[in-house]
Design a protein around this motif. Structure first.
Motif, PDB file in Angstrom:
ATOM      1  N   GLU A 148      22.107  -1.258   6.580  1.00 45.63           N
ATOM      2  CA  GLU A 148      21.679  -2.608   6.873  1.00 45.63           C
ATOM      3  C   GLU A 148      20.161  -2.634   6.993  1.00 45.63           C
ATOM      4  OE1 GLU A 148      23.927  -4.830   9.964  1.00 45.63           O
ATOM      5  OE2 GLU A 148      24.926  -2.904  10.270  1.00 45.63           O
ATOM      6  N   LEU A 149      19.533  -3.660   6.408  1.00 43.50           N
ATOM      7  CA  LEU A 149      18.110  -3.863   6.595  1.00 43.50           C
ATOM      8  C   LEU A 149      17.911  -4.798   7.780  1.00 43.50           C
ATOM      9  CD1 LEU A 149      16.830  -4.272   2.912  1.00 43.50           C
ATOM     10  CD2 LEU A 149      16.992  -2.209   4.309  1.00 43.50           C
ATOM     11  N   ILE A 150      16.961  -4.456   8.636  1.00 39.27           N
ATOM     12  CA  ILE A 150      16.712  -5.237   9.844  1.00 39.27           C
ATOM     13  C   ILE A 150      15.328  -5.886   9.755  1.00 39.27           C
ATOM     14  CG2 ILE A 150      18.237  -3.909  11.348  1.00 39.27           C
ATOM     15  CD1 ILE A 150      15.887  -2.216  12.204  1.00 39.27           C
ATOM     16  N   ARG A 151      15.233  -7.120  10.215  1.00 44.28           N
ATOM     17  CA  ARG A 151      13.940  -7.800  10.222  1.00 44.28           C
ATOM     18  C   ARG A 151      13.082  -7.219  11.342  1.00 44.28           C
ATOM     19  NH1 ARG A 151      13.965 -11.706   6.591  1.00 44.28           N
ATOM     20  NH2 ARG A 151      15.999 -12.475   5.896  1.00 44.28           N
ATOM     21  N   ARG A 152      11.831  -6.913  11.005  1.00 47.14           N
ATOM     22  CA  ARG A 152      10.985  -6.196  11.963  1.00 47.14           C
ATOM     23  C   ARG A 152       9.527  -6.603  11.775  1.00 47.14           C
ATOM     24  NH1 ARG A 152      10.651   0.425  12.641  1.00 47.14           N
ATOM     25  NH2 ARG A 152       9.368   0.426  14.526  1.00 47.14           N
ATOM     26  N   ASP A 153       8.838  -6.724  12.882  1.00 42.78           N
ATOM     27  CA  ASP A 153       7.396  -6.933  12.842  1.00 42.78           C
ATOM     28  C   ASP A 153       6.746  -5.585  12.544  1.00 42.78           C
ATOM     29  OD1 ASP A 153       4.726  -7.414  13.194  1.00 42.78           O
ATOM     30  OD2 ASP A 153       4.886  -8.149  15.251  1.00 42.78           O
ATOM     31  N   CYS A 154       6.244  -5.431  11.334  1.00 41.96           N
ATOM     32  CA  CYS A 154       5.665  -4.148  10.920  1.00 41.96           C
ATOM     33  C   CYS A 154       4.141  -4.183  10.950  1.00 41.96           C
ATOM     34  CB  CYS A 154       6.166  -3.777   9.521  1.00 41.96           C
ATOM     35  SG  CYS A 154       7.917  -3.338   9.469  1.00 41.96           S
ATOM     36  N   SER A 155       3.597  -4.934  11.900  1.00 41.04           N
ATOM     37  CA  SER A 155       2.140  -5.005  12.016  1.00 41.04           C
ATOM     38  C   SER A 155       1.531  -3.649  12.374  1.00 41.04           C
ATOM     39  CB  SER A 155       1.743  -6.051  13.061  1.00 41.04           C
ATOM     40  OG  SER A 155       2.329  -5.762  14.321  1.00 41.04           O
ATOM     41  N   PHE A 156       2.352  -2.722  12.883  1.00 43.32           N
ATOM     42  CA  PHE A 156       1.857  -1.385  13.201  1.00 43.32           C
ATOM     43  C   PHE A 156       1.472  -0.607  11.940  1.00 43.32           C
ATOM     44  CE2 PHE A 156       6.426  -1.110  12.753  1.00 43.32           C
ATOM     45  CZ  PHE A 156       6.629   0.035  11.997  1.00 43.32           C
ATOM     46  N   LEU A 157       1.857  -1.115  10.760  1.00 40.02           N
ATOM     47  CA  LEU A 157       1.477  -0.475   9.492  1.00 40.02           C
ATOM     48  C   LEU A 157       0.104  -0.942   8.995  1.00 40.02           C
ATOM     49  CD1 LEU A 157       4.905  -0.704   7.608  1.00 40.02           C
ATOM     50  CD2 LEU A 157       3.962   1.271   8.818  1.00 40.02           C
ATOM     51  N   LYS A 158      -0.504  -1.875   9.705  1.00 38.67           N
ATOM     52  CA  LYS A 158      -1.817  -2.382   9.312  1.00 38.67           C
ATOM     53  C   LYS A 158      -2.827  -1.242   9.254  1.00 38.67           C
ATOM     54  CE  LYS A 158      -5.378  -5.726  10.651  1.00 38.67           C
ATOM     55  NZ  LYS A 158      -5.777  -6.772  11.649  1.00 38.67           N
ATOM     56  N   GLY A 159      -3.634  -1.232   8.200  1.00 40.56           N
ATOM     57  CA  GLY A 159      -4.655  -0.205   8.044  1.00 40.56           C
ATOM     58  C   GLY A 159      -4.254   0.951   7.161  1.00 40.56           C
ATOM     59  N   LEU A 160      -2.990   0.949   6.673  1.00 41.54           N
ATOM     60  CA  LEU A 160      -2.565   2.011   5.757  1.00 41.54           C
ATOM     61  C   LEU A 160      -3.391   1.987   4.472  1.00 41.54           C
ATOM     62  CD1 LEU A 160       1.338   1.768   5.913  1.00 41.54           C
ATOM     63  CD2 LEU A 160      -0.042   3.675   6.736  1.00 41.54           C
ATOM     64  N   SER A 161      -3.590   3.155   3.898  1.00 43.73           N
ATOM     65  CA  SER A 161      -4.233   3.232   2.581  1.00 43.73           C
ATOM     66  C   SER A 161      -3.290   2.753   1.494  1.00 43.73           C
ATOM     67  CB  SER A 161      -4.665   4.670   2.281  1.00 43.73           C
ATOM     68  OG  SER A 161      -5.421   5.217   3.329  1.00 43.73           O
ATOM     69  N   VAL A 162      -2.003   3.127   1.625  1.00 40.42           N
ATOM     70  CA  VAL A 162      -0.986   2.784   0.615  1.00 40.42           C
ATOM     71  C   VAL A 162       0.324   2.471   1.328  1.00 40.42           C
ATOM     72  CG1 VAL A 162       0.265   3.544  -1.448  1.00 40.42           C
ATOM     73  CG2 VAL A 162      -2.044   4.428  -1.002  1.00 40.42           C
ATOM     74  N   LEU A 163       0.944   1.355   0.952  1.00 41.61           N
ATOM     75  CA  LEU A 163       2.293   1.033   1.416  1.00 41.61           C
ATOM     76  C   LEU A 163       3.144   0.709   0.199  1.00 41.61           C
ATOM     77  CD1 LEU A 163       4.365   0.467   3.673  1.00 41.61           C
ATOM     78  CD2 LEU A 163       3.554  -1.921   3.661  1.00 41.61           C
ATOM     79  N   HIS A 164       4.285   1.395   0.077  1.00 45.17           N
ATOM     80  CA  HIS A 164       5.223   1.140  -1.014  1.00 45.17           C
ATOM     81  C   HIS A 164       6.490   0.511  -0.466  1.00 45.17           C
ATOM     82  CE1 HIS A 164       8.832   2.335  -3.412  1.00 45.17           C
ATOM     83  NE2 HIS A 164       8.113   1.785  -4.353  1.00 45.17           N
ATOM     84  N   ALA A 165       7.060  -0.423  -1.221  1.00 44.70           N
ATOM     85  CA  ALA A 165       8.343  -1.024  -0.857  1.00 44.70           C
ATOM     86  C   ALA A 165       9.060  -1.474  -2.109  1.00 44.70           C
ATOM     87  CB  ALA A 165       8.136  -2.216   0.076  1.00 44.70           C
ATOM     88  N   ASP A 166      10.389  -1.477  -2.043  1.00 42.96           N
ATOM     89  CA  ASP A 166      11.161  -2.187  -3.048  1.00 42.96           C
ATOM     90  C   ASP A 166      10.895  -3.673  -2.839  1.00 42.96           C
ATOM     91  OD1 ASP A 166      13.755  -3.712  -3.877  1.00 42.96           O
ATOM     92  OD2 ASP A 166      13.893  -1.781  -4.904  1.00 42.96           O
ATOM     93  N   ILE A 167      10.793  -4.410  -3.931  1.00 50.22           N
ATOM     94  CA  ILE A 167      10.416  -5.822  -3.828  1.00 50.22           C
ATOM     95  C   ILE A 167      11.403  -6.618  -2.976  1.00 50.22           C
ATOM     96  CG2 ILE A 167      11.608  -6.697  -5.887  1.00 50.22           C
ATOM     97  CD1 ILE A 167       8.816  -8.037  -6.574  1.00 50.22           C
ATOM     98  N   ALA A 168      12.672  -6.168  -2.915  1.00 49.76           N
ATOM     99  CA  ALA A 168      13.682  -6.865  -2.113  1.00 49.76           C
ATOM    100  C   ALA A 168      13.548  -6.564  -0.628  1.00 49.76           C
ATOM    101  CB  ALA A 168      15.077  -6.477  -2.601  1.00 49.76           C
ATOM    102  N   GLU A 169      12.800  -5.526  -0.269  1.00 52.09           N
ATOM    103  CA  GLU A 169      12.658  -5.140   1.133  1.00 52.09           C
ATOM    104  C   GLU A 169      11.576  -5.927   1.865  1.00 52.09           C
ATOM    105  OE1 GLU A 169      13.842  -0.405   0.527  1.00 52.09           O
ATOM    106  OE2 GLU A 169      11.738  -1.027   0.635  1.00 52.09           O
TER     107      GLU A 169
END
Length: 274
Positions: A148-169
């Motif tokens: 199951e995918l869960i909705r989440r505040d991912c603001s803690f990822l701010k500042g990453l050099s690279v973030l990858h995701a499937d477009i549906a995620e």
């Protein structure tokens, strides 16, 4: 160059109709496999036990650091065709609780079952100049059963050099293209989108006839990270797409990087309007 890859390595149970195969997998495994072509890799993971040949395979990639766990993360992958699959979490190893004390030029975070805490992300951002991550494991429920995918505040990822995701995620995470340096959105064999400092691009993966695509996104992230440590954004994007196509063709990364560079000429990247 010293690189650290963080995340669970996995026992994958792969089903294709009546065929069943067990093998080593997980985002950290595939990303480390790709990144090992560019730097000295350390894999930080946790598991209970693996077959000795799997452990030797991990050690052939780089240095292996294993945190203690009573369980091993295991997924069942039920392939419907070469690109569509059902995914079920069978068991989950202990979370990653700390990073090694060594200095690294690159840290790549690739969780598969919510095993990397927010404070580990913050520590990585303070420890390395280039930090990459895959969104998938940050928005997956850690409960056994169908994923199951869960909705989440991912603001803690701010500042990453690279973030990858499937477009549906991406809709499950509150992540803005402006919050990271490079955002890579893939959609299997279909055109993907990429952002550099919020500026959008479209890229076209090379078509490869494959029986399965397991690990493709993780290899793409590992390859892009390796190239991005030394190349401009668009060149890194083209070469990562070519690297991934060769991985899918051979199910291996044992090919010449000159072949990657040559194949990258066939990858199209288009700048989009804002």
């Amino acid at each position: 160059m010293k690189c650290l890859v963080v995340g669970h390595v996995v026992r994958d149970v792969i089903r294709r109709g009546s065929e069943i195969e067990e093998r080593l997998g997980g985002g950290a495994y595939y990303s480390a496999l790709a990144l090992s072509r560019f730097c000295d890799v350390t894999i930080l993971t946790s598991y209970s036990e693996f077959p000795e040949e799997w452990v030797e395979e991990l050690r052939s990639i780089g240095r292996l650091e294993v945190l203690p766990s009573e369980e091993t993360t295991s997924y069942e992958l039920n392939y419907l065709d070469s690109n569509r699959r059902g995914l079920r979490l069978i068991s989950r190893a202990s979370p990653i609780s700390e990073l090694p004390r060594e200095k690294y030029d690159v840290i790549l975070l690739n969780p598969v079952a919510n095993e990397i805490r927010e404070d580990i992300v913050r520590e990585a951002l303070n420890r390395a100049k280039l930090v990459s991550a895959d969104l998938q494991g940050f928005i997956r429920s850690p409960r056994p059963g169908p994923v199951e995918l869960i909705r989440r505040d991912c603001s803690f990822l701010k500042g990453l050099s690279v973030l990858h995701a499937d477009i549906a995620e991406l809709p499950y995470a509150k992540v803005s293209p402006n919050s990271v340096e490079s955002l890579l959105l893939t959609d299997g064999p279909n055109p993907g989108k990429a952002y550099l400092h919020g500026r959008p691009y479209r890229f076209f993966p090379l078509r490869v006839d494959v029986r399965e695509s397991t690990g493709a996104g993780d290899v793409f992230l590992g390859a892009f990270t390796g190239f991005y440590a030394r190349c401009p954004f668009i060149q890194s994007l083209k070469r990562a797409a070519a690297f991934t196509a060769l991985f899918l063709k051979h199910r291996s990364v044992e090919f010449e990087l000159d072949e990657v560079s040559e194949l990258a000429r066939k990858v199209t990247v288009e700048a989009l309007s804002e």
